[in-house]
Write a protein that holds these residues in place. Structure first.
Motif, PDB file in Angstrom:
ATOM      1  N   SER A 124       0.804  -1.221   0.000  1.00 23.71           N
ATOM      2  CA  SER A 124       0.000   0.000   0.000  1.00 23.71           C
ATOM      3  C   SER A 124       0.839   1.274   0.000  1.00 23.71           C
ATOM      4  O   SER A 124       0.402   2.313  -0.499  1.00 23.71           O
ATOM      5  N   GLY A 125       2.040   1.209   0.547  1.00 22.57           N
ATOM      6  CA  GLY A 125       2.872   2.402   0.610  1.00 22.57           C
ATOM      7  C   GLY A 125       3.269   2.956  -0.734  1.00 22.57           C
ATOM      8  O   GLY A 125       3.612   4.135  -0.853  1.00 22.57           O
ATOM      9  N   ALA A 126       3.210   2.135  -1.768  1.00 23.52           N
ATOM     10  CA  ALA A 126       3.603   2.591  -3.107  1.00 23.52           C
ATOM     11  C   ALA A 126       2.545   3.455  -3.765  1.00 23.52           C
ATOM     12  O   ALA A 126       2.831   4.150  -4.740  1.00 23.52           O
ATOM     13  N   ILE A 127       1.319   3.417  -3.246  1.00 29.08           N
ATOM     14  CA  ILE A 127       0.216   4.111  -3.924  1.00 29.08           C
ATOM     15  C   ILE A 127      -0.544   5.019  -2.961  1.00 29.08           C
ATOM     16  O   ILE A 127      -1.748   5.211  -3.075  1.00 29.08           O
ATOM     17  N   ALA A 128       0.169   5.610  -2.018  1.00 28.10           N
ATOM     18  CA  ALA A 128      -0.448   6.469  -1.013  1.00 28.10           C
ATOM     19  C   ALA A 128      -1.118   7.677  -1.640  1.00 28.10           C
ATOM     20  O   ALA A 128      -0.714   8.165  -2.696  1.00 28.10           O
ATOM     21  N   ASP A 129      -2.151   8.166  -1.000  1.00 30.40           N
ATOM     22  CA  ASP A 129      -2.794   9.463  -1.264  1.00 30.40           C
ATOM     23  C   ASP A 129      -3.791   9.490  -2.419  1.00 30.40           C
ATOM     24  O   ASP A 129      -4.458  10.507  -2.606  1.00 30.40           O
ATOM     25  N   ARG A 130      -3.910   8.439  -3.227  1.00 36.25           N
ATOM     26  CA  ARG A 130      -4.593   8.654  -4.502  1.00 36.25           C
ATOM     27  C   ARG A 130      -5.494   7.538  -5.006  1.00 36.25           C
ATOM     28  O   ARG A 130      -6.025   7.639  -6.116  1.00 36.25           O
ATOM     29  N   VAL A 131      -5.689   6.464  -4.273  1.00 34.83           N
ATOM     30  CA  VAL A 131      -6.471   5.360  -4.822  1.00 34.83           C
ATOM     31  C   VAL A 131      -7.762   5.133  -4.044  1.00 34.83           C
ATOM     32  O   VAL A 131      -7.876   5.455  -2.861  1.00 34.83           O
ATOM     33  N   LYS A 132      -8.747   4.574  -4.747  1.00 34.81           N
ATOM     34  CA  LYS A 132     -10.023   4.241  -4.121  1.00 34.81           C
ATOM     35  C   LYS A 132      -9.815   3.144  -3.083  1.00 34.81           C
ATOM     36  O   LYS A 132      -9.201   2.112  -3.362  1.00 34.81           O
ATOM     37  N   PHE A 133     -10.377   3.363  -1.904  1.00 35.70           N
ATOM     38  CA  PHE A 133     -10.252   2.368  -0.842  1.00 35.70           C
ATOM     39  C   PHE A 133     -10.931   1.063  -1.240  1.00 35.70           C
ATOM     40  O   PHE A 133     -10.440  -0.026  -0.934  1.00 35.70           O
ATOM     41  N   SER A 134     -12.051   1.164  -1.948  1.00 38.78           N
ATOM     42  CA  SER A 134     -12.766  -0.042  -2.371  1.00 38.78           C
ATOM     43  C   SER A 134     -11.924  -0.865  -3.338  1.00 38.78           C
ATOM     44  O   SER A 134     -11.886  -2.105  -3.247  1.00 38.78           O
ATOM     45  N   THR A 135     -11.239  -0.205  -4.264  1.00 37.68           N
ATOM     46  CA  THR A 135     -10.384  -0.927  -5.206  1.00 37.68           C
ATOM     47  C   THR A 135      -9.232  -1.590  -4.475  1.00 37.68           C
ATOM     48  O   THR A 135      -8.859  -2.739  -4.773  1.00 37.68           O
ATOM     49  N   TRP A 136      -8.660  -0.882  -3.499  1.00 41.65           N
ATOM     50  CA  TRP A 136      -7.565  -1.466  -2.718  1.00 41.65           C
ATOM     51  C   TRP A 136      -8.029  -2.723  -1.988  1.00 41.65           C
ATOM     52  O   TRP A 136      -7.312  -3.736  -1.966  1.00 41.65           O
ATOM     53  N   MET A 137      -9.201  -2.698  -1.405  1.00 42.13           N
ATOM     54  CA  MET A 137      -9.697  -3.849  -0.646  1.00 42.13           C
ATOM     55  C   MET A 137      -9.908  -5.059  -1.566  1.00 42.13           C
ATOM     56  O   MET A 137      -9.584  -6.199  -1.194  1.00 42.13           O
ATOM     57  N   VAL A 138     -10.450  -4.816  -2.752  1.00 43.36           N
ATOM     58  CA  VAL A 138     -10.618  -5.907  -3.714  1.00 43.36           C
ATOM     59  C   VAL A 138      -9.259  -6.422  -4.173  1.00 43.36           C
ATOM     60  O   VAL A 138      -9.035  -7.637  -4.266  1.00 43.36           O
ATOM     61  N   PHE A 139      -8.341  -5.497  -4.449  1.00 45.43           N
ATOM     62  CA  PHE A 139      -6.988  -5.889  -4.858  1.00 45.43           C
ATOM     63  C   PHE A 139      -6.339  -6.762  -3.794  1.00 45.43           C
ATOM     64  O   PHE A 139      -5.688  -7.779  -4.116  1.00 45.43           O
ATOM     65  N   ALA A 140      -6.496  -6.390  -2.518  1.00 44.02           N
ATOM     66  CA  ALA A 140      -5.848  -7.135  -1.430  1.00 44.02           C
ATOM     67  C   ALA A 140      -6.240  -8.609  -1.464  1.00 44.02           C
ATOM     68  O   ALA A 140      -5.384  -9.503  -1.347  1.00 44.02           O
ATOM     69  N   GLY A 141      -7.525  -8.872  -1.637  1.00 42.23           N
ATOM     70  CA  GLY A 141      -7.972 -10.260  -1.669  1.00 42.23           C
ATOM     71  C   GLY A 141      -7.528 -11.004  -2.911  1.00 42.23           C
ATOM     72  O   GLY A 141      -7.092 -12.165  -2.844  1.00 42.23           O
ATOM     73  N   ILE A 142      -7.617 -10.350  -4.076  1.00 40.00           N
ATOM     74  CA  ILE A 142      -7.229 -11.010  -5.329  1.00 40.00           C
ATOM     75  C   ILE A 142      -5.728 -11.245  -5.370  1.00 40.00           C
ATOM     76  O   ILE A 142      -5.263 -12.331  -5.761  1.00 40.00           O
TER      77      ILE A 142
END
Length: 422
Positions: A124-142
């Motif tokens: 997550s540290g590589a994409i701070a400040d700018r991404v949708k939290f929902s997309t991050w949560m889906v990405f985490a699982g996939i």
């Protein structure tokens, strides 16, 4: 065959180690939160806590089975083999099933789950400040499903995994790969994923043109301290027993980290004329990352050498993002990918029994380079596919005006510090 009985000492050690590793994710949240701008502290911390929540659930459902279940081609475990931990907790007699160290398998599940959690959170540290939290949560699982679990299987599923001890690669080359606690599985994996996401997601508005300083250096140093403390479970626990190997890993982890801090500060002083608290905290992480794959294979003296090299190298590497034009916000690539590669490959030179510098020949070096390259290529390809698929469907970026206003306020309706906008 001698019957395996419950080992109370090792069980206690593994439970403590699992708890220490779990603490690393909140510690990472503090570390990353402090490095972020004031208007995105909470979002940054939420990405770590979100990864913990998602991966903690799916690890029990299919993560353990994909990591250590029946092998499919040496690349991944069958997710249905032990889905929901079926057949894992109890043996045929209804007693708690034990591993070869006399530790209940359910304890091992908990320990390994914490590794999966922290690995995803690191990205997550590589994409701070700018991404949708929902997309991050889906990405985490996939990403955990398609990238982390297969890598864990390839390296740590013995001997079925493609890159594991006594596995197909070891048999072909005649030398066992060494990844004591996750140089490939955790740090190269997370660092390469961070690089891919930074490229796919794109730069923050104003990157390279306006200052984006950490909002709280004390928070950064507190996070680094908690990471260091938790890392003793990470590396010491990877001995799987409370024994001399755990003690060696503990000492090697300590001295490598100390040397990395010195290496980072010296490089920083030579380059910029100042030794900074951010540099010291980052040096801690660089040393911890570098020694992770090597903690059980080096001596304390060679661990100092490794740590010093990693600290200096990462201090120089973190500035490459400005020259190469990618926005690795919190230096995931410059620290985790670089130090992970250094630690994994350095085993080929410095391993006490098999290293090139200790008369072991080139076999260990060759196999270490191969597993590092496989991790880079595998993770790069899989993460690219996932990242592009999510970009085309959910989208990664929050609106530009939301980014300017601050992601904490626009996405979470909260502020870390009232009255502070950046």
């Amino acid at each position: 065959m001698e019957e395996v009985v419950l080992n109370f000492g090792s069980t206690a050690w593994m439970l403590v180690s699992a708890s220490l590793v779990l603490l690393m994710t909140p510690g990472l949240a503090l570390f990353y939160g402090g490095m972020s701008r004031g208007k995105s502290v909470l979002n940054m911390m939420m990405m770590s806590f979100g990864a913990l929540a998602v991966v903690g659930v799916i690890y029990v459902l299919w993560g353990w089975s994909m990591s250590y279940g029946e092998s499919v081609g040496g690349i991944v475990g069958n997710p249905f083999d032990q889905f929901g931990l079926a057949g894992t907790i109890y043996d045929e007699a209804g007693e708690f099933a034990l591993d070869g160290f006399g530790v209940p398998l359910i304890v091992g599940v908990g320990f390994q789950a914490t590794f999966a959690i922290i690995t995803v959170a690191l990205i997550s540290g590589a994409i701070a400040d700018r991404v949708k939290f929902s997309t991050w949560m889906v990405f985490a699982g996939i990403w955990a499903t398609l990238c982390y679990f297969p890598m864990a299987h390839m390296v740590w599923a013995l001997p079925a995994g493609l890159l594991s001890i006594d596995g197909p690669l070891a048999t072909a080359i005649g030398t066992n790969p060494i990844d004591f606690a996750g140089g490939t599985v955790v740090h190269i994996n997370a660092g390469m994923a961070g690089l891919v996401l930074a490229l796919v997601v794109g730069k923050r508005k104003g990157f390279g043109k306006e200052p984006m300083k950490p909002n709280s250096l004390p928070l950064v140093m507190l996070g680094a301290a908690l990471l260091w403390f938790g890392w003793f479970g990470f590396n010491g626990g990877s001995a799987f027993e409370a024994n001399g190997l755990a003690g060696l890993a503990w000492v090697n982890t300590t001295v490598a980290t100390c040397a990395a801090v010195l290496g980072w500060l010296v490089a920083e002083k030579i380059r910029n004329g100042k030794a900074t608290s951010l540099g010291a905290a980052s040096g801690v992480v660089a040393g911890l990352v570098a020694i992770t794959p090597a903690a059980g294979a080096l001596s304390p003296v060679t661990s100092i050498i490794l740590g010093a090299i990693a600290g200096a190298a990462c201090a120089l590497a973190v500035s490459l993002k400005y020259k190469l034009g990618f926005d690795d916000s919190l230096d995931v690539v410059g620290v985790h990918l670089v130090a992970g590669l250094i630690g994994t490959v350095a085993i080929g030179f410095l391993a006490t029994d098999t290293g090139l510098f200790f008369g072991g020949g080139a076999g260990q070096l060759v196999v270490q380079v191969i597993i590092a390259l496989v991790a880079v290529v595998f993770t790069g390809i899989v993460t690219t596919v996932i990242a592009l698929a999510l970009k085309a469907t959910m989208g990664w970026r929050i609106p530009e005006e939301d980014e300017v206003t601050g992601i904490d306020q626009t996405v979470h309706a909260e502020r870390a510090y009232e009255g502070i906008a950046s």
